[in-house]
Design an enzyme around this catalytic site. Structure first.
Site, PDB file in Angstrom:
ATOM      1  CE  LYS A  85      -0.920   3.066  -1.168  1.00 33.44           C
ATOM      2  NZ  LYS A  85      -1.339   1.666  -1.422  1.00 33.44           N
ATOM      3  CG  HIS A 115      -1.725  -2.959  -2.581  1.00 32.05           C
ATOM      4  ND1 HIS A 115      -0.573  -2.426  -2.070  1.00 32.05           N
ATOM      5  CD2 HIS A 115      -1.453  -3.209  -3.891  1.00 32.05           C
ATOM      6  CE1 HIS A 115       0.358  -2.368  -3.001  1.00 32.05           C
ATOM      7  NE2 HIS A 115      -0.159  -2.831  -4.130  1.00 32.05           N
ATOM      8  NE  ARG A 137      -3.765  -3.531  -8.810  1.00 28.32           N
ATOM      9  CZ  ARG A 137      -3.872  -4.011 -10.052  1.00 28.32           C
ATOM     10  NH1 ARG A 137      -5.081  -4.222 -10.571  1.00 28.32           N
ATOM     11  NH2 ARG A 137      -2.801  -4.289 -10.773  1.00 28.32           N
ATOM     12  CB  VAL A 171     -11.024   8.141  -4.222  1.00 32.02           C
ATOM     13  CG1 VAL A 171     -11.280   9.633  -4.432  1.00 32.02           C
ATOM     14  CG2 VAL A 171     -10.821   7.834  -2.747  1.00 32.02           C
ATOM     15  NE  ARG A 172     -13.540   3.871  -8.943  1.00 33.76           N
ATOM     16  CZ  ARG A 172     -12.518   3.318  -8.308  1.00 33.76           C
ATOM     17  NH1 ARG A 172     -11.574   4.099  -7.758  1.00 33.76           N
ATOM     18  NH2 ARG A 172     -12.399   2.007  -8.221  1.00 33.76           N
TER      19      ARG A 172
END
Length: 342
Positions: free
Chosen positions: A212, A236, A239, A270-271
């Protein structure tokens, strides 16, 4: 549960750590780490939101896609939609403390399973948080993936063995966490991984291994070469390093290079179900989601998580109907447009 109710409760319970803004664009929480924001100026998180928002769907209504199918297969599991709950830790540190870490993990893992998908659990400077996540996976008969920070290899392998005992579906290393200062401050040092170190990790287990934090074609090809089963195109959540590119900017070229050779996951701002559609159209096989899952867990526990995932699924179905996709495999780059170079 009703999404408006979930959001209202989550906003009250997060005590200003997250304002649940009408546009979750990283401005309100900018620089709030610990907290819900992007690191430094917050530009990396804001860029991820801006770039995914600039991708538009091409409306088409003369077709036969009347009842789209959203299910996919991954790691021999049939999911109701191409969405996995992203690994997030630190409920008491980053989310206002309404839920303990154990309760947060349980809500996300069980809620994801209720919605016929699964969750990733994370690792942090407090080793107990990883155990809390594994306990939640164990309670759901292994329905989850364990993501481990880029610690020293012996520590990673030790945590992989714990995931095996929990019957996790897969394991992974969020290699983009290499610069997390908070880990070192808590006596849990992390750092970059060499090719040889990653090979050692992958060869230590029969579980699928996910890397990842892949943001270049070069490292995507390397992941294929060393035998990883999946990558997550991710910065990430903005962040860890200010001024990075957005995942949606680099995803198409990565997909062009490794599509079909390795499972491609992607995350970043992603909302909505439309955002899931955009990432799939840009080359992802499956999408990770964090913020809405957090809101669901804090606003309604496992039921809230399941409700939010089903809400995203319904939005995805609507996007497929209005672009002409009968199933996830039919979603392609011709169905989106954008006005920036990717």
């Amino acid at each position: 549960m009703d999404i408006k109710e979930i959001r209202s409760l989550a906003k009250d319970r997060m005590k200003g750590v997250c304002n649940l803004c009408s546009e979750c664009n990283g401005i309100y929480c900018s620089g709030q780490v610990p907290g819900m924001g992007g690191t430094g100026s917050g530009r990396a998180m804001k860029r991820s939101y801006e770039k995914i928002s600039q991708v538009k769907l091409n409306l088409k209504t003369i077709h036969e896609a009347k009842k789209p199918e959203t299910n996919i297969m991954i790691f021999n599991q049939n999911l109701s939609l191409p969405l996995i709950s992203a690994p997030v830790t630190g409920s008491e540190i980053n989310m206002g403390g309404y839920l303990s870490e154990a309760d947060y993990c349980k809500a996300v893992v069980s809620g994801s399973k209720m919605a016929d998908t699964f969750a990733m659990i994370g690792d942090s400077g407090n080793p107990q948080f990883y155990i809390d996540g594994l306990n939640a996976i164990t309670e759901e008969n292994g329905c989850g993936i364990a993501i481990i920070k880029p610690r020293e290899n012996n520590k990673i392998i030790e945590n992989i063995k714990k995931a095996e005992i929990a019957n996790a579906l897969a394991v992974g290393v969020d290699i983009d966490g290499a610069g997390l200062v908070t880990m070192a401050l808590l006596g849990q040092p992390v750092g970059p991984k060499s090719k040889a170190e990653l090979k050692e990790i992958i060869s230590s287990t029969n579980l699928p291994v996910i890397l990842k934090g892949i943001m270049t074609v070069e490292e995507a090809l390397l992941a294929v070469e060393i035998g990883a089963k999946a990558i997550v195109v991710s910065n990430h959540g903005g962040r860890i390093l200010d001024d990075t590119l957005a995942p949606i900017e680099v995803l198409p070229e990565i997909a062009k290079a490794v599509k079909g050779k390795i499972t491609i996951m992607a995350d970043g701002s992603v909302r909505s179900g439309r955002d899931i559609f955009k990432y799939i159209a840009a080359g992802a096989d499956i999408v990770l989601c964090a913020r809405p899952i957090i809101w669901g867990a804090i606003g309604g526990g496992s039921e809230g998580v399941a409700s939010y995932i089903n809400h995203l699924k319904n939005e995805l179905i609507q996007a497929m109907i209005l672009t002409g996709a009968n199933n996830i495999g039919e979603i392609n780059s011709d169905m989106i447009s954008y006005n920036f170079d990717i």
